[in-house]
Design a protein around this motif. Sequence first.
Motif, PDB file in Angstrom:
ATOM      1  N   ILE A   1     -13.580  -4.305  45.027  1.00 21.08           N
ATOM      2  CA  ILE A   1     -14.327  -3.227  45.647  1.00 21.08           C
ATOM      3  C   ILE A   1     -14.925  -3.735  46.952  1.00 21.08           C
ATOM      4  N   LEU A   2     -15.402  -2.822  47.776  1.00 18.78           N
ATOM      5  CA  LEU A   2     -16.165  -3.194  48.962  1.00 18.78           C
ATOM      6  C   LEU A   2     -17.636  -3.179  48.582  1.00 18.78           C
ATOM      7  N   CYS A   3     -18.334  -4.248  48.885  1.00 17.28           N
ATOM      8  CA  CYS A   3     -19.707  -4.385  48.387  1.00 17.28           C
ATOM      9  C   CYS A   3     -20.688  -3.503  49.137  1.00 17.28           C
ATOM     10  N   ASN A   4     -21.714  -3.091  48.395  1.00 16.48           N
ATOM     11  CA  ASN A   4     -22.802  -2.320  48.994  1.00 16.48           C
ATOM     12  C   ASN A   4     -23.854  -3.291  49.541  1.00 16.48           C
ATOM     13  N   ALA A   5     -24.932  -2.751  50.084  1.00 18.10           N
ATOM     14  CA  ALA A   5     -25.973  -3.577  50.708  1.00 18.10           C
ATOM     15  C   ALA A   5     -26.625  -4.533  49.710  1.00 18.10           C
ATOM     16  N   GLN A   6     -26.870  -4.071  48.478  1.00 17.36           N
ATOM     17  CA  GLN A   6     -27.519  -4.918  47.471  1.00 17.36           C
ATOM     18  C   GLN A   6     -26.649  -6.128  47.124  1.00 17.36           C
ATOM     19  N   ILE A   7     -25.383  -5.888  46.860  1.00 16.08           N
ATOM     20  CA  ILE A   7     -24.461  -6.984  46.514  1.00 16.08           C
ATOM     21  C   ILE A   7     -24.303  -7.923  47.701  1.00 16.08           C
ATOM     22  N   ALA A   8     -24.167  -7.359  48.908  1.00 16.18           N
ATOM     23  CA  ALA A   8     -24.021  -8.183  50.110  1.00 16.18           C
ATOM     24  C   ALA A   8     -25.220  -9.108  50.297  1.00 16.18           C
ATOM     25  N   GLU A   9     -26.421  -8.573  50.080  1.00 22.14           N
ATOM     26  CA  GLU A   9     -27.634  -9.394  50.224  1.00 22.14           C
ATOM     27  C   GLU A   9     -27.639 -10.527  49.199  1.00 22.14           C
ATOM     28  N   LYS A  10     -27.314 -10.217  47.954  1.00 23.97           N
ATOM     29  CA  LYS A  10     -27.342 -11.237  46.890  1.00 23.97           C
ATOM     30  C   LYS A  10     -26.306 -12.330  47.129  1.00 23.97           C
ATOM     31  N   LEU A  11     -25.126 -11.961  47.650  1.00 20.52           N
ATOM     32  CA  LEU A  11     -24.055 -12.937  47.859  1.00 20.52           C
ATOM     33  C   LEU A  11     -24.053 -13.514  49.272  1.00 20.52           C
ATOM     34  N   ASP A  12     -25.001 -13.062  50.114  1.00 16.95           N
ATOM     35  CA  ASP A  12     -25.110 -13.535  51.490  1.00 16.95           C
ATOM     36  C   ASP A  12     -23.801 -13.328  52.253  1.00 16.95           C
ATOM     37  N   ILE A  13     -23.270 -12.093  52.157  1.00 13.18           N
ATOM     38  CA  ILE A  13     -22.054 -11.721  52.869  1.00 13.18           C
ATOM     39  C   ILE A  13     -22.308 -10.387  53.574  1.00 13.18           C
ATOM     40  N   ALA A  14     -21.367  -9.963  54.384  1.00 13.40           N
ATOM     41  CA  ALA A  14     -21.516  -8.707  55.122  1.00 13.40           C
ATOM     42  C   ALA A  14     -21.324  -7.504  54.201  1.00 13.40           C
ATOM     43  N   GLU A  15     -22.135  -6.486  54.428  1.00 11.19           N
ATOM     44  CA  GLU A  15     -21.963  -5.242  53.680  1.00 11.19           C
ATOM     45  C   GLU A  15     -20.559  -4.710  53.950  1.00 11.19           C
ATOM     46  N   GLY A  16     -19.882  -4.264  52.906  1.00  6.29           N
ATOM     47  CA  GLY A  16     -18.517  -3.767  53.033  1.00  6.29           C
ATOM     48  C   GLY A  16     -17.452  -4.832  52.848  1.00  6.29           C
ATOM     49  N   ALA A  17     -17.873  -6.096  52.685  1.00  7.71           N
ATOM     50  CA  ALA A  17     -16.902  -7.172  52.432  1.00  7.71           C
ATOM     51  C   ALA A  17     -16.289  -6.976  51.041  1.00  7.71           C
ATOM     52  N   PRO A  18     -15.043  -7.413  50.847  1.00  9.94           N
ATOM     53  CA  PRO A  18     -14.428  -7.263  49.529  1.00  9.94           C
ATOM     54  C   PRO A  18     -15.002  -8.256  48.520  1.00  9.94           C
ATOM     55  N   VAL A  19     -15.259  -7.770  47.318  1.00 14.79           N
ATOM     56  CA  VAL A  19     -15.708  -8.608  46.208  1.00 14.79           C
ATOM     57  C   VAL A  19     -14.950  -8.182  44.961  1.00 14.79           C
ATOM     58  N   PHE A  20     -14.847  -9.099  44.019  1.00 10.26           N
ATOM     59  CA  PHE A  20     -14.319  -8.749  42.715  1.00 10.26           C
ATOM     60  C   PHE A  20     -15.475  -8.250  41.867  1.00 10.26           C
ATOM     61  N   GLU A  21     -15.299  -7.121  41.193  1.00  8.30           N
ATOM     62  CA  GLU A  21     -16.281  -6.595  40.252  1.00  8.30           C
ATOM     63  C   GLU A  21     -15.686  -6.746  38.860  1.00  8.30           C
ATOM     64  N   ILE A  22     -16.415  -7.420  37.990  1.00  5.45           N
ATOM     65  CA  ILE A  22     -15.959  -7.658  36.625  1.00  5.45           C
ATOM     66  C   ILE A  22     -16.985  -7.042  35.690  1.00  5.45           C
TER      67      ILE A  22
END
Length: 133
Positions: A1-22
């Motif tokens: 998925i493309l990460c939202n602002a909360q996930i981006a902040e927690k992972l220290d990446i750009a909002e909208g960056a691809p992440v695996f959601e498990i």
Amino acid sequence: ILCNAQIAEKLDIAEGAPVFEICRLVTADEKPAIYCRDYVDTHFFGDDTSQFNYDGVVISSFEFLQKVAFMDLAELEAVSADEELASICEIPCGTPLLFVEAVHYTFKGKPALYSQEYYVPGIVKHRMLRKKT
């Protein structure tokens, strides 16, 4: 998925960056006990997608953590089950759940995994050992 602002902040990446959601539901005696959502920055896997298939992750979050994570910082709080969580956990809406939110870090301090865990009451017992220094 493309990460939202909360996930981006927690992972220290750009909002909208691809992440695996498990997402997974852990059961005890066939009853929902823990519902987990884990998010992993895809850069940890580079171009090697052999660990994944279209149905999901071939390696587990726990295997990933054993290979990559050094420590985690977790926050605990009580939350009420919304309609989605109530349905997943087979409990009435509004039931209190123990919510554990954690960021797991590499040895070099880079966030590797962001997890959200919801514990159904009365199934898993929690204990804390608190030590004064």
